[in-house]
Structure formats: structure tokens, C-alpha cells
Design a protein around this motif. Structure first.
Motif, PDB file in Angstrom:
ATOM      1  N   ALA A   1      64.803  96.457  28.778  1.00 25.59           N
ATOM      2  CA  ALA A   1      64.120  95.238  28.343  1.00 25.59           C
ATOM      3  C   ALA A   1      62.745  95.614  27.788  1.00 25.59           C
ATOM      4  CB  ALA A   1      63.973  94.265  29.502  1.00 25.59           C
ATOM      5  N   ILE A   2      62.307  94.825  26.828  1.00 23.58           N
ATOM      6  CA  ILE A   2      60.978  94.988  26.217  1.00 23.58           C
ATOM      7  C   ILE A   2      60.168  93.754  26.570  1.00 23.58           C
ATOM      8  CG2 ILE A   2      59.710  95.194  24.036  1.00 23.58           C
ATOM      9  CD1 ILE A   2      61.490  97.602  24.468  1.00 23.58           C
ATOM     10  N   THR A   3      58.933  93.979  27.011  1.00 16.56           N
ATOM     11  CA  THR A   3      58.011  92.883  27.308  1.00 16.56           C
ATOM     12  C   THR A   3      56.779  93.056  26.430  1.00 16.56           C
ATOM     13  OG1 THR A   3      58.800  92.802  29.579  1.00 16.56           O
ATOM     14  CG2 THR A   3      56.675  91.760  29.133  1.00 16.56           C
ATOM     15  N   ILE A   4      56.425  91.978  25.718  1.00 13.36           N
ATOM     16  CA  ILE A   4      55.319  92.020  24.761  1.00 13.36           C
ATOM     17  C   ILE A   4      54.317  90.909  25.086  1.00 13.36           C
ATOM     18  CG2 ILE A   4      54.698  91.833  22.309  1.00 13.36           C
ATOM     19  CD1 ILE A   4      56.513  94.186  22.836  1.00 13.36           C
ATOM     20  N   PRO A   5      53.045  91.253  25.307  1.00 14.62           N
ATOM     21  CA  PRO A   5      52.030  90.200  25.453  1.00 14.62           C
ATOM     22  C   PRO A   5      51.669  89.648  24.065  1.00 14.62           C
ATOM     23  CG  PRO A   5      51.029  92.369  25.688  1.00 14.62           C
ATOM     24  CD  PRO A   5      52.503  92.592  25.509  1.00 14.62           C
ATOM     25  N   LEU A   6      51.500  88.341  23.984  1.00 16.45           N
ATOM     26  CA  LEU A   6      51.179  87.699  22.714  1.00 16.45           C
ATOM     27  C   LEU A   6      49.991  86.759  22.867  1.00 16.45           C
ATOM     28  CD1 LEU A   6      54.781  86.590  21.666  1.00 16.45           C
ATOM     29  CD2 LEU A   6      53.477  88.469  20.671  1.00 16.45           C
ATOM     30  N   CYS A   7      49.201  86.676  21.826  1.00 13.80           N
ATOM     31  CA  CYS A   7      48.164  85.659  21.715  1.00 13.80           C
ATOM     32  C   CYS A   7      48.532  84.803  20.514  1.00 13.80           C
ATOM     33  CB  CYS A   7      46.792  86.294  21.491  1.00 13.80           C
ATOM     34  SG  CYS A   7      46.146  87.083  22.961  1.00 13.80           S
ATOM     35  N   ILE A   8      48.690  83.505  20.748  1.00 10.32           N
ATOM     36  CA  ILE A   8      49.094  82.609  19.658  1.00 10.32           C
ATOM     37  C   ILE A   8      48.027  81.535  19.482  1.00 10.32           C
ATOM     38  CG2 ILE A   8      50.866  81.030  18.816  1.00 10.32           C
ATOM     39  CD1 ILE A   8      52.882  82.505  20.606  1.00 10.32           C
ATOM     40  N   ASP A   9      47.438  81.511  18.289  1.00  9.58           N
ATOM     41  CA  ASP A   9      46.474  80.478  17.917  1.00  9.58           C
ATOM     42  C   ASP A   9      47.218  79.475  17.040  1.00  9.58           C
ATOM     43  OD1 ASP A   9      44.389  78.874  17.173  1.00  9.58           O
ATOM     44  OD2 ASP A   9      43.291  80.458  16.106  1.00  9.58           O
ATOM     45  N   PHE A  10      47.578  78.335  17.614  1.00 11.24           N
ATOM     46  CA  PHE A  10      48.369  77.329  16.904  1.00 11.24           C
ATOM     47  C   PHE A  10      47.595  76.639  15.793  1.00 11.24           C
ATOM     48  CE2 PHE A  10      50.830  77.915  20.725  1.00 11.24           C
ATOM     49  CZ  PHE A  10      52.138  77.773  20.295  1.00 11.24           C
ATOM     50  N   GLY A  11      46.261  76.649  15.872  1.00  8.95           N
ATOM     51  CA  GLY A  11      45.470  75.927  14.870  1.00  8.95           C
ATOM     52  C   GLY A  11      45.906  74.468  14.839  1.00  8.95           C
ATOM     53  N   ASN A  12      46.310  73.950  13.662  1.00  5.77           N
ATOM     54  CA  ASN A  12      46.764  72.556  13.569  1.00  5.77           C
ATOM     55  C   ASN A  12      48.305  72.457  13.578  1.00  5.77           C
ATOM     56  OD1 ASN A  12      47.244  73.603  11.077  1.00  5.77           O
ATOM     57  ND2 ASN A  12      46.148  72.036   9.910  1.00  5.77           N
ATOM     58  N   SER A  13      48.993  73.504  14.030  1.00  2.00           N
ATOM     59  CA  SER A  13      50.463  73.494  14.111  1.00  2.00           C
ATOM     60  C   SER A  13      50.912  72.997  15.479  1.00  2.00           C
ATOM     61  CB  SER A  13      51.024  74.901  13.898  1.00  2.00           C
ATOM     62  OG  SER A  13      50.734  75.370  12.608  1.00  2.00           O
ATOM     63  N   ASN A  14      52.072  72.350  15.500  1.00  2.00           N
ATOM     64  CA  ASN A  14      52.603  71.893  16.789  1.00  2.00           C
ATOM     65  C   ASN A  14      53.752  72.776  17.289  1.00  2.00           C
ATOM     66  OD1 ASN A  14      54.632  71.102  15.098  1.00  2.00           O
ATOM     67  ND2 ASN A  14      54.244  68.908  15.301  1.00  2.00           N
ATOM     68  N   SER A  15      54.087  73.830  16.528  1.00  2.00           N
ATOM     69  CA  SER A  15      55.095  74.794  16.983  1.00  2.00           C
ATOM     70  C   SER A  15      55.015  76.060  16.136  1.00  2.00           C
ATOM     71  CB  SER A  15      56.514  74.200  16.898  1.00  2.00           C
ATOM     72  OG  SER A  15      56.878  73.995  15.559  1.00  2.00           O
ATOM     73  N   VAL A  16      55.623  77.099  16.639  1.00  2.00           N
ATOM     74  CA  VAL A  16      55.717  78.356  15.894  1.00  2.00           C
ATOM     75  C   VAL A  16      57.083  78.974  16.191  1.00  2.00           C
ATOM     76  CG1 VAL A  16      54.595  79.729  17.711  1.00  2.00           C
ATOM     77  CG2 VAL A  16      54.641  80.606  15.376  1.00  2.00           C
ATOM     78  N   ILE A  17      57.712  79.497  15.146  1.00  2.00           N
ATOM     79  CA  ILE A  17      58.969  80.235  15.320  1.00  2.00           C
ATOM     80  C   ILE A  17      58.609  81.717  15.314  1.00  2.00           C
ATOM     81  CG2 ILE A  17      61.222  80.797  14.331  1.00  2.00           C
ATOM     82  CD1 ILE A  17      61.174  77.995  13.029  1.00  2.00           C
ATOM     83  N   LEU A  18      58.936  82.382  16.405  1.00  2.00           N
ATOM     84  CA  LEU A  18      58.681  83.813  16.518  1.00  2.00           C
ATOM     85  C   LEU A  18      59.976  84.559  16.211  1.00  2.00           C
ATOM     86  CD1 LEU A  18      56.728  83.808  19.898  1.00  2.00           C
ATOM     87  CD2 LEU A  18      55.790  83.746  17.581  1.00  2.00           C
TER      88      LEU A  18
END
Length: 171
Positions: free
Chosen positions: A133-150
Motif C-alpha cells: 500500500a502507498i500512503t500520501i499526505p496531501l494539502c488541498i486548498d479548495f479556494g472557491n471550489s466545492n470539490s476536487v477530483i484526485l
């Protein structure tokens, strides 16, 4: 008389050979089983090219992508803290720290996109070069978005890319 001595000597040798043959035959017969059994032979064949053919390189596969909010904020430039995890299988191996890479593409609902690709650190990999398994830390700045597709892609040490897997995240 000379002829009778030779004949006697020849007979003696002949008798000695017969005695040896009889003794050796008896010893050989003593090692035979009491009852004959049908021998068991298993035979298999490989294609003519099998031994000399190289194993083809097979790209890794990933599955079971999950993204979990960790809470808190990331250091500047900011954003919320998340952790992504996915399973991998790499029949050709090559998932090793410092050589294999993870690519994440961010597609925000506002239309903004970005991508990051980094070499895997030993802390990112739970398993061996073939499966884990791979584990990745992420920082997500949504800004004016209500979702993000990774979109996640695993790249092995030989540069072979997995098929991509996606996950949708909301703030």
C-alpha cells in the motif's frame, strides 16, 4: 604334461569367474523388491521458447483509493490536510523508495487543475517492491471550489505507469 597344467589353470580361472558371477548375482537379486510395482513417472513439457524468453515488464496496478481528512491546516501556502492511501501490485517489481513515483492530478470544480509528482519516501510504502500500500499526505486548498477530483498514478522504477484511479474529495 605342460598342456594339462595350462588346461587346469584355465579351468581354475573359469571356475573363479563363475563363482564371482554367482556371488554378484545373488547380491544383486537380494536388493530387488518382493513384488514389482508399476513405476510412477510424471512428465511435463514447456514450450520450446519458455526457458529462453524474457519475462515481459508489466506495469503496476493500483486499487482501493481512499482519501481521509486529517483535520488542521497545512503550512503556507495553506490548505487542508488529507491522507490518500491505495493498494498496489507490481508483477515486475520496481516499487522502491527513491525510484518509484506517485503522481496526483487535482481537478477542482471551479475548473482549476494542478499536478504534483514526487519520488516515494520509505514512509510512503507499506509492503515490498511487488505488493503493498502507498500512503500520501496531501494539502488541498479548495479556494472557491466545492470539490476536487484526485487522479492517482503510480510509476515504477522502470518508468512504467499504472492505470489511473480517482477519488472525489469535498471540503
Amino acid at each position: 604334461m605342460d598342456h594339462s597344467k595350462k588346461m587346469q589353470q584355465s579351468l581354475s580361472r573359469r571356475e573363479a569367474l563363475r563363482a564371482l558371477a554367482a556371488t554378484g548375482g545373488a547380491a544383486a537379486l537380494s536388493t530387488l523388491p518382493d513384488k514389482w510395482r508399476k513405476p510412477v513417472v510424471r512428465v511435463g513439457t514447456l514450450p520450446a521458447f519458455a526457458q529462453g524468453s524474457p519475462v515481459p515488464d508489466v506495469p503496476p496496478t493500483i486499487s482501493n483509493v481512499t482519501v481521509v481528512a486529517l483535520g488542521g491546516l497545512c503550512p503556507p501556502p495553506g490548505g487542508r490536510r488529507y491522507q490518500a492511501t491505495y493498494n498496489y501490485t507490481a508483477p515486475s517489481g520496481g516499487i522502491t523508495a527513491g525510484q518509484a513515483r506517485n503522481r496526483v492530478t487535482f481537478q477542482f470544480s471551479s475548473g482549476r487543475t494542478s499536478s504534483q509528482e514526487e519520488a516515494l519516501d520509505p514512509a510512503n510504502i507499506q509492503g515490498d517492491q511487488f505488493k503493498g500500500a502507498i500512503t500520501i499526505p496531501l494539502c488541498i486548498d479548495f479556494g472557491n471550489s466545492n470539490s476536487v477530483i484526485l487522479t492517482f498514478t503510480l510509476i515504477d522504477a522502470k518508468g512504467q505507469q499504472s492505470a489511473s484511479e480517482t477519488a472525489t474529495v469535498t471540503p
